[in-house]
Design an enzyme around this catalytic site. Structure first.
Site, PDB file in Angstrom:
ATOM      1  N   LYS A 172     -12.907  20.033  -0.453  1.00 22.48           N
ATOM      2  CA  LYS A 172     -14.333  20.336  -0.570  1.00 22.48           C
ATOM      3  C   LYS A 172     -15.170  19.081  -0.433  1.00 22.48           C
ATOM      4  O   LYS A 172     -14.672  17.988  -0.570  1.00 22.48           O
ATOM      5  CB  LYS A 172     -14.585  20.985  -1.929  1.00 22.48           C
ATOM      6  CG  LYS A 172     -14.724  22.484  -1.844  1.00 22.48           C
ATOM      7  CD  LYS A 172     -15.915  22.819  -0.987  1.00 22.48           C
ATOM      8  CE  LYS A 172     -16.076  24.307  -0.793  1.00 22.48           C
ATOM      9  NZ  LYS A 172     -16.975  24.599   0.335  1.00 22.48           N
ATOM     10  N   TYR A 202      -8.980  23.690   6.456  1.00 24.79           N
ATOM     11  CA  TYR A 202      -9.189  23.286   5.079  1.00 24.79           C
ATOM     12  C   TYR A 202      -8.550  21.938   4.758  1.00 24.79           C
ATOM     13  O   TYR A 202      -7.358  21.754   4.922  1.00 24.79           O
ATOM     14  CB  TYR A 202      -8.616  24.320   4.111  1.00 24.79           C
ATOM     15  CG  TYR A 202      -8.709  23.840   2.686  1.00 24.79           C
ATOM     16  CD1 TYR A 202      -9.956  23.627   2.112  1.00 24.79           C
ATOM     17  CD2 TYR A 202      -7.582  23.541   1.943  1.00 24.79           C
ATOM     18  CE1 TYR A 202     -10.077  23.150   0.834  1.00 24.79           C
ATOM     19  CE2 TYR A 202      -7.686  23.068   0.656  1.00 24.79           C
ATOM     20  CZ  TYR A 202      -8.934  22.871   0.111  1.00 24.79           C
ATOM     21  OH  TYR A 202      -9.045  22.381  -1.154  1.00 24.79           O
ATOM     22  N   ASP A 232     -11.848  11.668  -1.685  1.00 26.92           N
ATOM     23  CA  ASP A 232     -10.687  12.003  -2.510  1.00 26.92           C
ATOM     24  C   ASP A 232      -9.469  11.523  -1.736  1.00 26.92           C
ATOM     25  O   ASP A 232      -9.183  12.038  -0.656  1.00 26.92           O
ATOM     26  CB  ASP A 232     -10.678  13.523  -2.724  1.00 26.92           C
ATOM     27  CG  ASP A 232      -9.421  14.032  -3.412  1.00 26.92           C
ATOM     28  OD1 ASP A 232      -8.486  13.233  -3.626  1.00 26.92           O
ATOM     29  OD2 ASP A 232      -9.388  15.241  -3.728  1.00 26.92           O
TER      30      ASP A 232
HETATM   31  P1  13P Z   1     -10.777  18.904  -4.270  1.00 26.40           P
HETATM   32  O1  13P Z   1     -11.705  19.242  -3.134  1.00 26.40           O
HETATM   33  O2  13P Z   1     -11.496  18.354  -5.445  1.00 26.40           O
HETATM   34  O3  13P Z   1      -9.658  18.029  -3.805  1.00 26.40           O
HETATM   35  O4  13P Z   1     -10.154  20.258  -4.809  1.00 26.40           O
HETATM   36  C1  13P Z   1      -9.410  21.044  -3.978  1.00 26.40           C
HETATM   37  C2  13P Z   1      -9.168  22.389  -4.586  1.00 26.40           C
HETATM   38  O5  13P Z   1      -9.432  23.371  -3.948  1.00 26.40           O
HETATM   39  C3  13P Z   1      -8.645  22.464  -5.929  1.00 26.40           C
HETATM   40  O6  13P Z   1      -8.332  23.776  -6.309  1.00 26.40           O
HETATM   41 MG    MG Z   2      -8.325  16.755  -4.368  1.00 26.05          MG
HETATM   42 MG    MG Z   3     -12.670  16.698  -5.554  1.00 24.80          MG
END
Ligand code: 13P
Ligand code: MG
Ligand code: MG
Ligand code: 13P
Length: 378
Positions: A232, A229, A13
C-alpha cells in the site's frame, strides 16, 4: 535559491519482522548512516529517520529544491542499504517497495513515496509531519478538508486576517495521472465533489495565497505503478503551521474522528484510522488497525529542531510525538471498536474494498471455472 529551504520526506517499506510490523532498528541505523554521509558531503543540511508501522521515513532538509536527483538518489541508497540489512536477516518482504534494482533519477515511480516542499523560512517555522500505515493517500483528504475548508474546525479561517484569504487546493486523479488546482472557499463544493471519491482523487498540495505552500501529501499509487500488488502507499503529509496557517491544534483536531480508510490487511479492507505514537505504531490486530502518527518539529535555519539538546548526534532529533498523549485514548478506543465492527463483515463489502480496489483477486479464475455452469436468468 540559496535562502530557500527544501524539506523532503521520502518513505518506503523495505522489510519488517514477522509480517508487516516494523523495520529492524539495524535497518534504520544503516539508513541514518547513509544520510549522515549526505550531510558530510554537503548535499543535506539535516535529517531524521523514523517509521510508522513497517514504513521507514526519511525526513531531510537541504537547499537543492524539490525532485533533486542527488537527494532522491541518497534516499534510494539509504533504502537499498536498509533492504540489504533486511535481506541478510531474512526479514519479511525485504525490498518490498523498491520496484527496480537501479536508481533512475527520481524515486517517484520507483516505489517509494515522496512529499517535498520548498519555501522561504519564516522567522519561526513550526511543522507537523504526519505518517500513515495500511492506507492510501486519499486518507488525508477528509482531515485536509476540515483543516483548510471548515471554519468549525479551523477558527483561524474566521478570525485570523491572514488565514481569511482561503487556500488553493491541488487535487490529483491518481488513476489518470492528472492534476488540477482549485480555489477554496469559492470552489469548495466542487472540490468536495471530487475528493469525496477516495478511490480516485487525493489532495496533493495546499497553498496559501500569500505564504506559499502549506501542506504536501505523497500521492504515489504504488499498486498501480507496479501493475500488481506490491504493498500500500502508506502516505505521508507535511504541514506548515501557525502565523496565518492553521495552528498545530487545528491541524491535529480532525484526527480525533477515526474515519474509515482503505488499505488495511492485504491492502483490501476498510478500518478506522488509529492515531498513535511512533513507538505504538506496530500493527497488532489483523495487521492494523490503520495507523497515523504526528511528529512536531521546527525548521530552523535549514535544520530540524526538536527537543534534542545542543551537541546531540547528527540526526538525533526528538520531535514532539503528538498522538502519544492520553487525550487520544478515547479516539483509539473508538477506532478499535469501529475496526472490530468492520471485521464483523469478514470478506463482505463494506468490510472489504470494492472489487476493482482489491489488491488481488481470485474472481477471474472462479468465473472461468464456472463458465460452463453459468445459466441465463429465466
Ligand atoms: P504494508 O503495505 O504496510 O506493507 O501492508 C501490507 C498488507 O497488506 C498487510 O496486510
Ligand atoms: Mg509491509
Ligand atoms: Mg506499511
Ligand atoms: P499564531 O498567531 O502564531 O498562528 O497563533 C495562534 C494561536 O494562538 C494558536 O492557538
Amino acid at each position: 535559491m540559496a535562502d530557500k529551504v527544501t524539506v523532503s520526506l521520502i518513505k518506503a517499506d523495505v522489510g519488517s519482522i514477522a509480517g508487516h510490523s516494523r523495520p529492524h532498528p539495524k535497518m534504520m541505523e544503516v539508513a541514518a548512516l547513509t544520510l549522515d554521509k549526505g550531510v558530510k558531503d554537503g548535499l543535506l543540511n539535516d535529517f531524521y529517520v523514523t517509521r510508522c508501522g513497517d514504513d521507514m521515513e526519511l525526513l531531510m532538509t537541504h537547499r537543492n529544491g524539490e525532485n533533486h536527483k542527488g537527494v532522491h538518489e541518497l534516499a534510494w541508497n539509504a533504502f537499498m542499504a536498509a533492504s540489504e540489512a533486511a535481506k541478510k536477516m531474512r526479514l519479511y518482504a525485504a525490498g518490498q517497495d523498491l520496484l527496480s534494482d537501479a536508481f533512475s533519477g527520481n524515486v517517484r515511480g520507483q516505489g517509494p513515496g515522496a512529499a517535498e516542499m520548498e519555501f522561504e523560512e519564516r522567522p519561526t517555522e513550526p511543522m507537523i509531519v504526519l505518517m500513515a500505515d495500511k492506507c492510501g493517500p486519499a486518507a488525508y483528504s477528509l482531515p485536509i478538508s476540515k483543516i483548510y475548508m471548515d471554519p468549525f474546525t479551523t477558527t483561524g479561517l474566521v478570525i485570523d486576517p491572514r488565514a481569511h484569504l482561503g487556500y488553493d487546493i491541488e487535487v490529483v486523479d491518481v488513476v489518470d495521472n492528472k492534476r488540477v488546482v482549485m480555489s477554496s472557499p469559492a470552489e469548495m463544493y466542487d472540490i468536495l465533489a471530487l475528493i469525496g471519491d477516495t478511490t480516485r482523487y487525493a489532495v496533493k498540495r495546499v497553498i496559501h495565497r500569500d505564504i506559499g505552500v502549506g501542506a504536501v501529501v505523497s500521492t504515489e499509487k504504488l499498486n498501480m505503478l507496479a501493475g500488481k500488488y506490491v504493498g500500500k502507499d502508506d502516505p505521508v503529509m507535511m504541514v506548515r503551521c501557525q502565523s496565518g496557517l492553521p495552528a498545530a491544534g487545528e491541524v491535529l483536531q480532525p484526527f480525533a474522528f477515526p474515519q474509515l480508510v482503505a488499505g488495511w490487511m492485504r491492502g483490501s479492507h476498510y478500518g478506522a484510522w488509529f492515531p498513535c505514537a511512533v513507538d505504538e505504531s506496530t500493527p497488532s490486530y489483523f495487521d492494523g488497525p490503520p495507523r497515523v502518527c504526528a511528529l512536531g518539529i521546527q525548521i530552523s535555519n535549514g535544520m530540524i529542531q526538536g527537543l534534542e539538546s545542543p551537541g546531540s548526534k547528527p540526526g538525533d532529533h526528538c520531535p514532539i510525538d503528538y498522538f502519544a498523549g492520553k487525550e487520544w485514548d478515547p479516539v483509539r478506543n473508538k477506532a478499535m471498536d469501529i475496526s472490530m465492527y468492520m471485521r464483523g463483515h469478514g470478506p463482505f463489502m463494506p468490510g472489504i474494498v470494492s472489487p476493482d480496489e482489491l489488491e488481488y483477486t481470485t474472481r477471474p479464475e472462479i468465473l472461468k471455472k464456472l463458465e460452463p455452469r453459468m445459466q441465463p436468468l429465466e
